[in-house]
Design a protein around this motif. Structure first.
Motif, mmCIF file in Angstrom:
data_model
loop_
_atom_site.group_PDB
_atom_site.id
_atom_site.type_symbol
_atom_site.label_atom_id
_atom_site.label_comp_id
_atom_site.label_asym_id
_atom_site.label_seq_id
_atom_site.Cartn_x
_atom_site.Cartn_y
_atom_site.Cartn_z
ATOM 1 N N UNK A 150 0.835 -1.202 0.000
ATOM 2 C CA UNK A 150 0.000 0.000 0.000
ATOM 3 C C UNK A 150 0.872 1.254 0.000
ATOM 4 N N UNK A 151 1.951 1.232 0.774
ATOM 5 C CA UNK A 151 2.859 2.376 0.801
ATOM 6 C C UNK A 151 3.536 2.560 -0.554
ATOM 7 N N UNK A 152 3.939 1.464 -1.186
ATOM 8 C CA UNK A 152 4.567 1.547 -2.508
ATOM 9 C C UNK A 152 3.587 2.111 -3.532
ATOM 10 N N UNK A 153 2.326 1.683 -3.445
ATOM 11 C CA UNK A 153 1.293 2.191 -4.359
ATOM 12 C C UNK A 153 1.092 3.691 -4.151
ATOM 13 N N UNK A 154 1.265 4.145 -2.909
ATOM 14 C CA UNK A 154 1.107 5.567 -2.596
ATOM 15 C C UNK A 154 2.339 6.379 -2.986
ATOM 16 N N UNK A 155 3.379 5.697 -3.504
ATOM 17 C CA UNK A 155 4.558 6.419 -3.972
ATOM 18 C C UNK A 155 5.730 6.430 -3.012
ATOM 19 N N UNK A 156 5.624 5.709 -1.911
ATOM 20 C CA UNK A 156 6.735 5.653 -0.956
ATOM 21 C C UNK A 156 7.750 4.627 -1.472
ATOM 22 N N UNK A 157 9.011 5.018 -1.654
ATOM 23 C CA UNK A 157 10.016 4.048 -2.115
ATOM 24 C C UNK A 157 10.184 2.931 -1.076
ATOM 25 N N UNK A 158 10.043 1.684 -1.525
ATOM 26 C CA UNK A 158 10.148 0.539 -0.624
ATOM 27 C C UNK A 158 11.255 -0.390 -1.099
ATOM 28 N N UNK A 159 11.999 -0.948 -0.148
ATOM 29 C CA UNK A 159 13.007 -1.953 -0.464
ATOM 30 C C UNK A 159 12.272 -3.195 -0.975
ATOM 31 N N UNK A 160 12.728 -3.804 -2.066
ATOM 32 C CA UNK A 160 12.043 -4.991 -2.600
ATOM 33 C C UNK A 160 11.906 -6.118 -1.574
ATOM 34 N N UNK A 161 12.853 -6.234 -0.653
ATOM 35 C CA UNK A 161 12.761 -7.285 0.359
ATOM 36 C C UNK A 161 11.585 -7.063 1.303
ATOM 37 N N UNK A 162 11.161 -5.807 1.465
ATOM 38 C CA UNK A 162 10.021 -5.527 2.333
ATOM 39 C C UNK A 162 8.698 -5.924 1.679
ATOM 40 N N UNK A 163 8.730 -6.190 0.378
ATOM 41 C CA UNK A 163 7.528 -6.595 -0.332
ATOM 42 C C UNK A 163 7.409 -8.113 -0.425
ATOM 43 N N UNK A 164 8.415 -8.833 0.076
ATOM 44 C CA UNK A 164 8.419 -10.295 0.039
ATOM 45 C C UNK A 164 8.003 -10.871 1.386
ATOM 46 N N UNK A 165 7.518 -12.112 1.346
ATOM 47 C CA UNK A 165 7.224 -12.836 2.588
ATOM 48 C C UNK A 165 8.539 -13.406 3.088
ATOM 49 N N UNK A 166 9.051 -12.845 4.155
ATOM 50 C CA UNK A 166 10.325 -13.289 4.698
ATOM 51 C C UNK A 166 10.130 -13.974 6.050
ATOM 52 N N UNK A 167 8.941 -14.525 6.267
ATOM 53 C CA UNK A 167 8.646 -15.240 7.501
ATOM 54 C C UNK A 167 9.562 -16.453 7.588
ATOM 55 N N UNK A 168 10.229 -16.674 8.721
ATOM 56 C CA UNK A 168 11.073 -17.858 8.837
ATOM 57 C C UNK A 168 10.269 -19.117 8.557
ATOM 58 N N UNK A 169 10.825 -20.021 7.764
ATOM 59 C CA UNK A 169 10.113 -21.236 7.353
ATOM 60 C C UNK A 169 9.646 -22.060 8.528
ATOM 61 N N UNK A 170 10.435 -22.144 9.594
ATOM 62 C CA UNK A 170 10.024 -22.979 10.729
ATOM 63 C C UNK A 170 8.737 -22.434 11.353
ATOM 64 N N UNK A 171 8.553 -21.114 11.326
ATOM 65 C CA UNK A 171 7.347 -20.521 11.883
ATOM 66 C C UNK A 171 6.150 -20.810 10.974
ATOM 67 N N UNK A 172 6.347 -20.789 9.670
ATOM 68 C CA UNK A 172 5.277 -21.050 8.722
ATOM 69 C C UNK A 172 4.839 -22.507 8.840
ATOM 70 N N UNK A 173 5.791 -23.427 8.941
ATOM 71 C CA UNK A 173 5.464 -24.847 9.020
ATOM 72 C C UNK A 173 4.707 -25.189 10.304
ATOM 73 N N UNK A 174 4.975 -24.463 11.379
ATOM 74 C CA UNK A 174 4.325 -24.751 12.668
ATOM 75 C C UNK A 174 2.879 -24.259 12.670
ATOM 76 N N UNK A 175 2.580 -23.301 11.827
ATOM 77 C CA UNK A 175 1.226 -22.709 11.822
ATOM 78 C C UNK A 175 0.197 -23.647 11.229
#
Length: 100
Positions: free
Chosen positions: A75-100
């Motif tokens: 949403x911030x990127x759409x509003x024109x705020x420069x965002x680091x590409x890594x902030x637009x990715x799902x960087x959730x640790x895999x072990x946390x995703x698997x436990x969910x």
């Protein structure tokens, strides 16, 4: 519990230097080169919103199959705020995703 049995290497022959060079050359063709990530500093942003807004954010992000952070950063990127590409990715640790 039974004691762990280790493989005996007493009778094993050591690989020749030529064999080791061959393994290295084959591995270098099969594996992509490691790409170092540039150092980036991250900071924590803490925003208080109404409970209804937080629930709506969580529901909308879940409906789109993305994290709340991704939803906000997109949403911030759409509003024109420069965002680091890594902030637009799902960087959730895999072990946390698997436990969910």
């Amino acid at each position: 519990m039974a004691a762990k049995q280790l493989k005996s290497v007493r009778n094993a022959t050591a690989p020749t230097p030529a064999a080791l060079r061959q393994v290295v050359s084959e591995a270098s063709r099969a594996l992509a080169a490691a790409v170092p990530r540039r150092g980036r500093r991250t900071v924590l942003i803490n925003v208080k919103v109404a409970e209804e807004s937080a629930i709506a954010l969580a529901k909308q992000a879940a409906a789109e199959g993305i994290t709340q952070k991704q939803f906000i950063c997109r949403a911030l990127a759409t509003a024109g705020v420069p965002m680091d590409p890594l902030d637009l990715e799902d960087r959730t640790p895999r072990r946390r995703v698997e436990a969910a």
